[in-house]
Motif scaffolding. Structure first.
Motif, PDB file in Angstrom:
ATOM      1  N   THR A  74       0.825  -1.218   0.000  1.00  0.00           N
ATOM      2  CA  THR A  74       0.000   0.000   0.000  1.00  0.00           C
ATOM      3  C   THR A  74       0.850   1.255   0.000  1.00  0.00           C
ATOM      4  OG1 THR A  74      -0.126  -0.040   2.406  1.00  0.00           O
ATOM      5  CG2 THR A  74      -1.919  -1.115   1.192  1.00  0.00           C
ATOM      6  N   PHE A  75       2.167   1.104   0.112  1.00  0.00           N
ATOM      7  CA  PHE A  75       3.075   2.243   0.144  1.00  0.00           C
ATOM      8  C   PHE A  75       4.371   1.843  -0.546  1.00  0.00           C
ATOM      9  CE2 PHE A  75       6.656   4.356   2.196  1.00  0.00           C
ATOM     10  CZ  PHE A  75       6.311   5.681   2.012  1.00  0.00           C
ATOM     11  N   ASP A  76       4.887   2.697  -1.425  1.00  0.00           N
ATOM     12  CA  ASP A  76       6.197   2.444  -2.024  1.00  0.00           C
ATOM     13  C   ASP A  76       6.886   3.752  -2.361  1.00  0.00           C
ATOM     14  OD1 ASP A  76       5.882   3.242  -4.939  1.00  0.00           O
ATOM     15  OD2 ASP A  76       4.299   1.748  -4.819  1.00  0.00           O
ATOM     16  N   ILE A  77       8.188   3.695  -2.491  1.00  0.00           N
ATOM     17  CA  ILE A  77       9.016   4.814  -2.951  1.00  0.00           C
ATOM     18  C   ILE A  77       9.695   4.338  -4.225  1.00  0.00           C
ATOM     19  CG2 ILE A  77      10.998   6.287  -2.440  1.00  0.00           C
ATOM     20  CD1 ILE A  77      10.259   5.984   0.536  1.00  0.00           C
ATOM     21  N   TYR A  78       9.638   5.154  -5.279  1.00  0.00           N
ATOM     22  CA  TYR A  78      10.172   4.713  -6.567  1.00  0.00           C
ATOM     23  C   TYR A  78      11.107   5.758  -7.162  1.00  0.00           C
ATOM     24  CZ  TYR A  78       6.852   7.897  -8.764  1.00  0.00           C
ATOM     25  OH  TYR A  78       6.159   9.013  -9.146  1.00  0.00           O
ATOM     26  N   ILE A  79      11.934   5.298  -8.084  1.00  0.00           N
ATOM     27  CA  ILE A  79      12.741   6.155  -8.942  1.00  0.00           C
ATOM     28  C   ILE A  79      12.436   5.749 -10.378  1.00  0.00           C
ATOM     29  CG2 ILE A  79      14.595   6.573  -7.283  1.00  0.00           C
ATOM     30  CD1 ILE A  79      16.231   4.421  -8.743  1.00  0.00           C
ATOM     31  N   LYS A  80      12.645   6.696 -11.296  1.00  0.00           N
ATOM     32  CA  LYS A  80      12.399   6.369 -12.706  1.00  0.00           C
ATOM     33  C   LYS A  80      13.315   7.195 -13.589  1.00  0.00           C
ATOM     34  CE  LYS A  80       8.623   9.668 -13.175  1.00  0.00           C
ATOM     35  NZ  LYS A  80       7.220   9.850 -13.478  1.00  0.00           N
ATOM     36  N   GLY A  81      13.583   6.679 -14.764  1.00  0.00           N
ATOM     37  CA  GLY A  81      14.355   7.364 -15.788  1.00  0.00           C
ATOM     38  C   GLY A  81      13.653   7.193 -17.122  1.00  0.00           C
ATOM     39  N   LEU A  82      13.353   8.306 -17.787  1.00  0.00           N
ATOM     40  CA  LEU A  82      12.574   8.272 -19.025  1.00  0.00           C
ATOM     41  C   LEU A  82      13.272   9.097 -20.104  1.00  0.00           C
ATOM     42  CD1 LEU A  82       9.195   9.180 -17.289  1.00  0.00           C
ATOM     43  CD2 LEU A  82       9.997   6.884 -17.777  1.00  0.00           C
ATOM     44  N   VAL A  83      13.087   8.742 -21.358  1.00  0.00           N
ATOM     45  CA  VAL A  83      13.591   9.516 -22.490  1.00  0.00           C
ATOM     46  C   VAL A  83      12.481   9.655 -23.523  1.00  0.00           C
ATOM     47  CG1 VAL A  83      16.020   8.894 -22.202  1.00  0.00           C
ATOM     48  CG2 VAL A  83      14.563   7.492 -23.652  1.00  0.00           C
ATOM     49  N   GLY A  84      12.562  10.711 -24.329  1.00  0.00           N
ATOM     50  CA  GLY A  84      11.554  10.925 -25.362  1.00  0.00           C
ATOM     51  C   GLY A  84      11.849  12.177 -26.154  1.00  0.00           C
ATOM     52  N   TYR A  85      10.788  12.842 -26.582  1.00  0.00           N
ATOM     53  CA  TYR A  85      10.884  14.020 -27.450  1.00  0.00           C
ATOM     54  C   TYR A  85       9.997  15.114 -26.879  1.00  0.00           C
ATOM     55  CZ  TYR A  85      11.066  16.772 -31.733  1.00  0.00           C
ATOM     56  OH  TYR A  85      11.272  17.762 -32.641  1.00  0.00           O
ATOM     57  N   GLY A  86      10.427  16.366 -27.012  1.00  0.00           N
ATOM     58  CA  GLY A  86       9.618  17.460 -26.478  1.00  0.00           C
ATOM     59  C   GLY A  86       9.907  18.799 -27.114  1.00  0.00           C
ATOM     60  N   VAL A  87       9.102  19.785 -26.725  1.00  0.00           N
ATOM     61  CA  VAL A  87       9.196  21.157 -27.230  1.00  0.00           C
ATOM     62  C   VAL A  87       9.108  22.115 -26.050  1.00  0.00           C
ATOM     63  CG1 VAL A  87       8.109  22.916 -28.680  1.00  0.00           C
ATOM     64  CG2 VAL A  87       8.038  20.525 -29.384  1.00  0.00           C
ATOM     65  N   ARG A  88       9.991  23.107 -26.024  1.00  0.00           N
ATOM     66  CA  ARG A  88       9.926  24.209 -25.060  1.00  0.00           C
ATOM     67  C   ARG A  88       9.731  25.484 -25.857  1.00  0.00           C
ATOM     68  NH1 ARG A  88      14.167  26.023 -23.233  1.00  0.00           N
ATOM     69  NH2 ARG A  88      13.255  27.057 -21.465  1.00  0.00           N
ATOM     70  N   SER A  89       8.867  26.356 -25.386  1.00  0.00           N
ATOM     71  CA  SER A  89       8.715  27.637 -26.057  1.00  0.00           C
ATOM     72  C   SER A  89       8.629  28.748 -25.021  1.00  0.00           C
ATOM     73  CB  SER A  89       7.472  27.649 -26.956  1.00  0.00           C
ATOM     74  OG  SER A  89       6.303  27.565 -26.180  1.00  0.00           O
ATOM     75  N   SER A  90       9.192  29.896 -25.384  1.00  0.00           N
ATOM     76  CA  SER A  90       9.128  31.102 -24.563  1.00  0.00           C
ATOM     77  C   SER A  90       8.764  32.256 -25.479  1.00  0.00           C
ATOM     78  CB  SER A  90      10.478  31.401 -23.919  1.00  0.00           C
ATOM     79  OG  SER A  90      10.890  30.353 -23.103  1.00  0.00           O
ATOM     80  N   ARG A  91       7.838  33.083 -25.043  1.00  0.00           N
ATOM     81  CA  ARG A  91       7.424  34.222 -25.854  1.00  0.00           C
ATOM     82  C   ARG A  91       7.314  35.464 -24.964  1.00  0.00           C
ATOM     83  NH1 ARG A  91       2.305  32.837 -27.925  1.00  0.00           N
ATOM     84  NH2 ARG A  91       3.453  31.349 -29.145  1.00  0.00           N
ATOM     85  N   PHE A  92       8.030  36.499 -25.335  1.00  0.00           N
ATOM     86  CA  PHE A  92       7.937  37.797 -24.688  1.00  0.00           C
ATOM     87  C   PHE A  92       7.517  38.801 -25.750  1.00  0.00           C
ATOM     88  CE2 PHE A  92      11.102  35.402 -22.421  1.00  0.00           C
ATOM     89  CZ  PHE A  92      10.831  35.653 -21.089  1.00  0.00           C
ATOM     90  N   ASP A  93       6.552  39.630 -25.441  1.00  0.00           N
ATOM     91  CA  ASP A  93       6.102  40.629 -26.410  1.00  0.00           C
ATOM     92  C   ASP A  93       6.968  41.886 -26.346  1.00  0.00           C
ATOM     93  OD1 ASP A  93       4.043  39.042 -27.365  1.00  0.00           O
ATOM     94  OD2 ASP A  93       2.701  39.687 -25.768  1.00  0.00           O
ATOM     95  N   ASP A  94       6.691  42.832 -27.246  1.00  0.00           N
ATOM     96  CA  ASP A  94       7.383  44.122 -27.246  1.00  0.00           C
ATOM     97  C   ASP A  94       6.672  45.061 -26.283  1.00  0.00           C
ATOM     98  OD1 ASP A  94       8.969  43.106 -29.209  1.00  0.00           O
ATOM     99  OD2 ASP A  94       7.873  44.040 -30.843  1.00  0.00           O
ATOM    100  N   TYR A  95       7.448  45.862 -25.583  1.00  0.00           N
ATOM    101  CA  TYR A  95       6.884  46.761 -24.569  1.00  0.00           C
ATOM    102  C   TYR A  95       7.443  48.153 -24.741  1.00  0.00           C
ATOM    103  CZ  TYR A  95       5.392  42.420 -22.658  1.00  0.00           C
ATOM    104  OH  TYR A  95       4.816  41.206 -22.532  1.00  0.00           O
ATOM    105  N   GLN A  96       6.694  49.107 -24.269  1.00  0.00           N
ATOM    106  CA  GLN A  96       7.080  50.504 -24.380  1.00  0.00           C
ATOM    107  C   GLN A  96       6.703  51.208 -23.078  1.00  0.00           C
ATOM    108  OE1 GLN A  96       5.301  52.437 -27.709  1.00  0.00           O
ATOM    109  NE2 GLN A  96       5.336  54.423 -26.733  1.00  0.00           N
TER     110      GLN A  96
END
Length: 158
Positions: A74-96
């Protein structure tokens, strides 16, 4: 990208585990993290706010191991290691800045990085009949940057 996991952000995982033995499992995980907010910055001593939007979307697969498990499982502690594919995006607009002697301030950028993702995690499953409550910490590597996400998950065993 760590702002995506601030109090102004939101992260959602969808996971499926397939146990290959009593403690070894394979996991498939889809992850989405987002952050929309503003930051207060100074330009020549005058404060102003800039808005930003940051997102992470990825899919990974890998192995995990329950390093500790109580007698009735009913209780466990686990570790995991995963690999795959992904996308990160950051967007900052113009300011005045208006009404200031500083003139125009442009902070615009739109960055999108795609590529191989590595995810490692440490968590604890607490099982109540067929339901689970899992606090965990996952670390993601994507686009030459590390992200840390502390999460609480709810699950159901089939």
């Amino acid at each position: 990208m760590s702002d995506a996991y601030s109090s102004n952000g939101f992260a959602l995982d969808v996971r499926a585990r397939f146990y290959m033995s009593g403690q070894l499992f394979c996991e498939l995980m889809g992850h989405w993290g987002t952050h929309e907010g503003s930051k207060s910055v100074l330009q020549k001593g005058n404060p102003f706010d800039i808005d930003d939007e940051r997102n992470t979307l990825l899919g990974v697969v890998g192995l995990g191991y329950e390093i500790f498990q109580n007698e009735n499982q009913t209780f466990d502690i686990y570790i995991k290691g995963l690999v795959g594919y992904g996308v990160r995006s950051s967007r900052f607009d113009d300011y005045q800045i208006t009404g200031s002697e500083d003139g125009h301030v442009t902070l615009g950028c739109d960055i999108k990085k795609k590529g191989i993702v590595a995810a490692i995690g440490l968590g604890m499953d607490t099982r109540f009949k067929r339901w689970t409550l899992t606090p965990s910490v996952d670390v993601f590597y994507i686009g030459n940057e590390w992200n840390v996400a502390a999460m609480i998950s709810f699950g159901f065993f089939l």
